[in-house]
Scaffold this motif. Structure first.
Motif, PDB file in Angstrom:
ATOM      1  N   GLU A   1      16.249   4.617  40.047  1.00 50.71           N
ATOM      2  CA  GLU A   1      15.286   4.105  40.471  1.00 50.71           C
ATOM      3  C   GLU A   1      14.776   3.499  39.305  1.00 50.71           C
ATOM      4  O   GLU A   1      15.003   4.326  38.182  1.00 50.71           O
ATOM      5  CB  GLU A   1      13.771   4.750  40.919  1.00 50.71           C
ATOM      6  N   TYR A   2      14.465   2.113  38.484  1.00 49.24           N
ATOM      7  CA  TYR A   2      14.610   1.289  37.512  1.00 49.24           C
ATOM      8  C   TYR A   2      13.228   1.740  36.582  1.00 49.24           C
ATOM      9  O   TYR A   2      13.284   1.679  35.477  1.00 49.24           O
ATOM     10  CB  TYR A   2      14.533  -0.008  37.958  1.00 49.24           C
TER      11      TYR A   2
ATOM     12  N   SER B   1      11.487   6.332  51.718  1.00 46.38           N
ATOM     13  CA  SER B   1      13.542   6.201  52.893  1.00 46.38           C
ATOM     14  C   SER B   1      14.041   7.477  51.999  1.00 46.38           C
ATOM     15  O   SER B   1      14.849   8.050  53.276  1.00 46.38           O
ATOM     16  CB  SER B   1      13.729   4.680  52.543  1.00 46.38           C
TER      17      SER B   1
ATOM     18  N   ASP C   1      19.049  -0.226  47.762  1.00 42.05           N
ATOM     19  CA  ASP C   1      17.899  -0.919  48.794  1.00 42.05           C
ATOM     20  C   ASP C   1      17.032  -1.198  47.533  1.00 42.05           C
ATOM     21  O   ASP C   1      15.749  -0.894  47.604  1.00 42.05           O
ATOM     22  CB  ASP C   1      16.881  -0.149  49.265  1.00 42.05           C
ATOM     23  N   ALA C   2      17.627  -1.609  46.229  1.00 45.52           N
ATOM     24  CA  ALA C   2      17.126  -1.945  45.311  1.00 45.52           C
ATOM     25  C   ALA C   2      16.925  -3.831  44.927  1.00 45.52           C
ATOM     26  O   ALA C   2      16.556  -4.617  45.558  1.00 45.52           O
ATOM     27  CB  ALA C   2      17.903  -1.723  43.760  1.00 45.52           C
ATOM     28  N   ASP C   3      17.419  -3.340  43.966  1.00 45.50           N
ATOM     29  CA  ASP C   3      16.963  -5.711  43.161  1.00 45.50           C
ATOM     30  C   ASP C   3      18.127  -6.717  44.027  1.00 45.50           C
ATOM     31  O   ASP C   3      19.537  -5.836  44.156  1.00 45.50           O
ATOM     32  CB  ASP C   3      17.338  -5.898  41.999  1.00 45.50           C
TER      33      ASP C   3
ATOM     34  N   HIS D   1       7.095   4.567  39.229  1.00 49.41           N
ATOM     35  CA  HIS D   1       7.534   4.734  41.037  1.00 49.41           C
ATOM     36  C   HIS D   1       8.613   5.956  40.948  1.00 49.41           C
ATOM     37  O   HIS D   1       8.020   6.833  42.206  1.00 49.41           O
ATOM     38  CB  HIS D   1       8.672   3.943  41.236  1.00 49.41           C
TER      39      HIS D   1
ATOM     40  N   TYR E   1      26.135  -2.792  44.033  1.00 50.48           N
ATOM     41  CA  TYR E   1      26.249  -1.898  43.880  1.00 50.48           C
ATOM     42  C   TYR E   1      27.055  -1.507  45.153  1.00 50.48           C
ATOM     43  O   TYR E   1      27.260   0.007  45.594  1.00 50.48           O
ATOM     44  CB  TYR E   1      24.640  -1.714  45.001  1.00 50.48           C
TER      45      TYR E   1
ATOM     46  N   PRO F   1      17.814   1.416  35.046  1.00 58.05           N
ATOM     47  CA  PRO F   1      18.210   0.320  36.428  1.00 58.05           C
ATOM     48  C   PRO F   1      19.390   1.230  36.774  1.00 58.05           C
ATOM     49  O   PRO F   1      21.018   1.358  35.986  1.00 58.05           O
ATOM     50  CB  PRO F   1      19.457  -0.593  35.269  1.00 58.05           C
ATOM     51  N   ALA F   2      20.389   0.818  37.583  1.00 55.15           N
ATOM     52  CA  ALA F   2      21.143   1.792  38.666  1.00 55.15           C
ATOM     53  C   ALA F   2      22.413   1.380  38.261  1.00 55.15           C
ATOM     54  O   ALA F   2      23.098   2.458  38.124  1.00 55.15           O
ATOM     55  CB  ALA F   2      21.225   0.869  40.646  1.00 55.15           C
TER      56      ALA F   2
ATOM     57  N   GLY G   1      17.145   2.316  44.777  1.00 57.06           N
ATOM     58  CA  GLY G   1      16.109   2.379  45.186  1.00 57.06           C
ATOM     59  C   GLY G   1      15.275   2.983  45.796  1.00 57.06           C
ATOM     60  O   GLY G   1      15.117   2.861  46.975  1.00 57.06           O
ATOM     61  N   THR G   2      14.050   3.549  45.140  1.00 58.75           N
ATOM     62  CA  THR G   2      13.372   4.733  45.371  1.00 58.75           C
ATOM     63  C   THR G   2      12.189   4.130  45.875  1.00 58.75           C
ATOM     64  O   THR G   2      11.345   4.944  46.510  1.00 58.75           O
ATOM     65  CB  THR G   2      13.518   5.970  44.508  1.00 58.75           C
ATOM     66  N   LEU G   3      11.479   3.442  45.088  1.00 62.00           N
ATOM     67  CA  LEU G   3      10.319   2.611  44.845  1.00 62.00           C
ATOM     68  C   LEU G   3       9.471   4.668  45.621  1.00 62.00           C
ATOM     69  O   LEU G   3       9.299   5.129  44.313  1.00 62.00           O
ATOM     70  CB  LEU G   3       9.857   2.363  46.234  1.00 62.00           C
TER      71      LEU G   3
ATOM     72  N   ILE H   1       7.580  -2.158  50.042  1.00 60.92           N
ATOM     73  CA  ILE H   1       7.687  -3.050  50.803  1.00 60.92           C
ATOM     74  C   ILE H   1       8.583  -1.324  51.313  1.00 60.92           C
ATOM     75  O   ILE H   1       9.917  -1.416  51.292  1.00 60.92           O
ATOM     76  CB  ILE H   1       8.525  -3.214  49.888  1.00 60.92           C
ATOM     77  N   ASN H   2       7.814  -0.018  52.075  1.00 58.93           N
ATOM     78  CA  ASN H   2       9.068   0.290  52.090  1.00 58.93           C
ATOM     79  C   ASN H   2       9.802   0.082  53.567  1.00 58.93           C
ATOM     80  O   ASN H   2       9.016  -0.642  54.345  1.00 58.93           O
ATOM     81  CB  ASN H   2       7.993   2.303  52.373  1.00 58.93           C
ATOM     82  N   VAL H   3      10.486   1.164  54.035  1.00 56.90           N
ATOM     83  CA  VAL H   3      11.024   1.090  55.185  1.00 56.90           C
ATOM     84  C   VAL H   3      10.082   1.711  56.572  1.00 56.90           C
ATOM     85  O   VAL H   3       8.943   2.265  55.974  1.00 56.90           O
ATOM     86  CB  VAL H   3      11.890   2.062  55.657  1.00 56.90           C
TER      87      VAL H   3
HETATM   88  N1  SAH Z   1      13.956   2.761  49.670  1.00 60.19           N
HETATM   89  C1  SAH Z   1      12.375   2.625  49.570  1.00 60.19           C
HETATM   90  C2  SAH Z   1      12.390   0.786  49.372  1.00 60.19           C
HETATM   91  C3  SAH Z   1      12.499   0.179  48.166  1.00 60.19           C
HETATM   92  S1  SAH Z   1      12.192  -0.821  47.403  1.00 60.19           S
HETATM   93  C4  SAH Z   1      11.781   3.030  50.811  1.00 60.19           C
HETATM   94  O1  SAH Z   1      12.594   2.319  51.669  1.00 60.19           O
HETATM   95  O2  SAH Z   1      10.453   3.646  51.013  1.00 60.19           O
HETATM   96  C5  SAH Z   1      13.238  -1.018  45.511  1.00 60.19           C
HETATM   97  C6  SAH Z   1      12.957   0.204  44.767  1.00 60.19           C
HETATM   98  O3  SAH Z   1      13.921  -0.701  43.804  1.00 60.19           O
HETATM   99  C7  SAH Z   1      11.993  -0.727  43.292  1.00 60.19           C
HETATM  100  O4  SAH Z   1      10.292   0.177  43.524  1.00 60.19           O
HETATM  101  C8  SAH Z   1      12.096  -1.270  42.444  1.00 60.19           C
HETATM  102  O5  SAH Z   1      11.291  -0.801  41.492  1.00 60.19           O
HETATM  103  C9  SAH Z   1      13.780  -0.396  42.336  1.00 60.19           C
HETATM  104  N2  SAH Z   1      14.617  -1.476  41.206  1.00 60.19           N
HETATM  105  C10 SAH Z   1      14.309  -2.884  41.134  1.00 60.19           C
HETATM  106  N3  SAH Z   1      15.896  -2.938  40.126  1.00 60.19           N
HETATM  107  C11 SAH Z   1      15.812  -1.862  40.506  1.00 60.19           C
HETATM  108  C12 SAH Z   1      17.209  -1.642  39.249  1.00 60.19           C
HETATM  109  N4  SAH Z   1      17.920  -2.245  39.240  1.00 60.19           N
HETATM  110  N5  SAH Z   1      17.628  -0.926  39.192  1.00 60.19           N
HETATM  111  C13 SAH Z   1      17.128   0.940  40.332  1.00 60.19           C
HETATM  112  N6  SAH Z   1      15.926   0.579  41.012  1.00 60.19           N
HETATM  113  C14 SAH Z   1      15.597  -1.246  40.715  1.00 60.19           C
END
Ligand code: SAH
Ligand code: DHB
Ligand code: MG
Length: 223
Positions: free
Chosen positions: A90-91, A72, A140-142, A95, A149, A118-119, A66-68, A40-42
């Motif tokens: 990143e939660y 990105s 780009d997270a939840d 990841h 955010y 959790p962010a 949202g690092t995954l 689900i990365n960009v």
């Molecule tokens: N930005 C990345 C994709 C992120 S996908 C890219 O494009 O390469 C979303 C990410 O957000 C997932 O890794 C997920 O674990 C994380 N995530 C979900 N809920 C979160 C939260 N509450 N706090 C921080 N990260 C969270």
């Protein structure tokens, strides 16, 4: 030819020409896949867009939520000067581990840092450190927490900063005012906040491509 095949072909053409991946980017996706992370990365051309936006901002500090696996993150961090900084929240600890390795292999571990948790729990601590204002925030997270955010992004930025929200289309669900989907509701609440907030101005754009039908919002901090 199906629409999605066409979108794939056009993305492959654009990407091959304008935003080809180098080995650290390819390796980041290879290892993310091997470690079981979701795809689900960009896309590369979206990553390049983020990088261009960061450069246009003259960004010295970038916040990512949202690092995954850090894909990105790598595109964004490459826009920074040597003394720049990127903080990515990143939660999921697994990841974050994968992302840290990917970031280090790309030679970016001096500028990019991944914080686990959790962010909404990491952001207050980050604010307490009095970081320089972030010039770009990539959300780009939840999606349910998108309005929170955006509020945090406002606190941590400056006039002229850019906030980018990924995945605002929700398969078209975003236009459904009666939706009970938490991601739709969170995204709508974030966009409504942008619409009514005196310090924000923005727009949202639908996209198609190798990730299907989606879109993003671009928001400027006005004052
Ligand atoms: N930005 C990345 C994709 C992120 S996908 C890219 O494009 O390469 C979303 C990410 O957000 C997932 O890794 C997920 O674990 C994380 N995530 C979900 N809920 C979160 C939260 N509450 N706090 C921080 N990260 C969270
Ligand atoms: C999902 C999350 C994303 O950030 C994205 O770009 C695509 C899909 C998801 O949770 O399915
Ligand atoms: Mg996304």
């Amino acid at each position: 030819m199906s629409d999605s095949q066409l979108w794939d072909d056009v993305d492959a053409y654009f990407t091959g020409l304008l935003s080809p991946e180098d080995e650290p980017l390819r390796a980041a996706l290879r290892d993310s896949d091997a470690e079981g992370l979701p795809h689900i990365n960009v896309t590369p051309n979206q990553g390049k867009l983020l990088q261009l936006l960061a450069r246009l901002q003259g960004a010295r500090a970038i916040l990512e939520i949202g690092t995954l696996g850090g894909y990105s993150t790598i595109w964004l961090a490459r826009a920074l000067p040597a003394d720049g900084m990127l903080v990515s929240l990143e939660y999921d600890a697994h990841h974050a581990d994968v992302a840290r390795r990917n970031i280090a292999r790309a030679g970016l571990d001096r500028v990019a840092e991944v914080r686990v948790g959790p962010a909404l729990e990491s952001l207050p601590g980050l604010a307490d450190e009095n970081p320089p204002p972030f010039d770009l925030v990539f959300i780009d997270a939840d999606k349910v927490n998108n309005p929170h955010y955006v509020e945090w992004a406002l606190r941590l930025t400056r006039t002229g900063s850019l906030i980018v929200l990924d995945n605002v289309v929700r398969g078209g669900g975003v236009a459904d005012a009666s939706s009970t989907d938490p991601s739709v509701r969170g995204t709508r609440a974030a966009l409504e906040l942008v619409a009514e907030h005196p310090r924000l101005e923005g727009t949202a754009i639908q996209t198609v491509g190798s990730k299907g039908y989606d879109g993003f919002a671009l928001v400027r901090v006005v004052a």
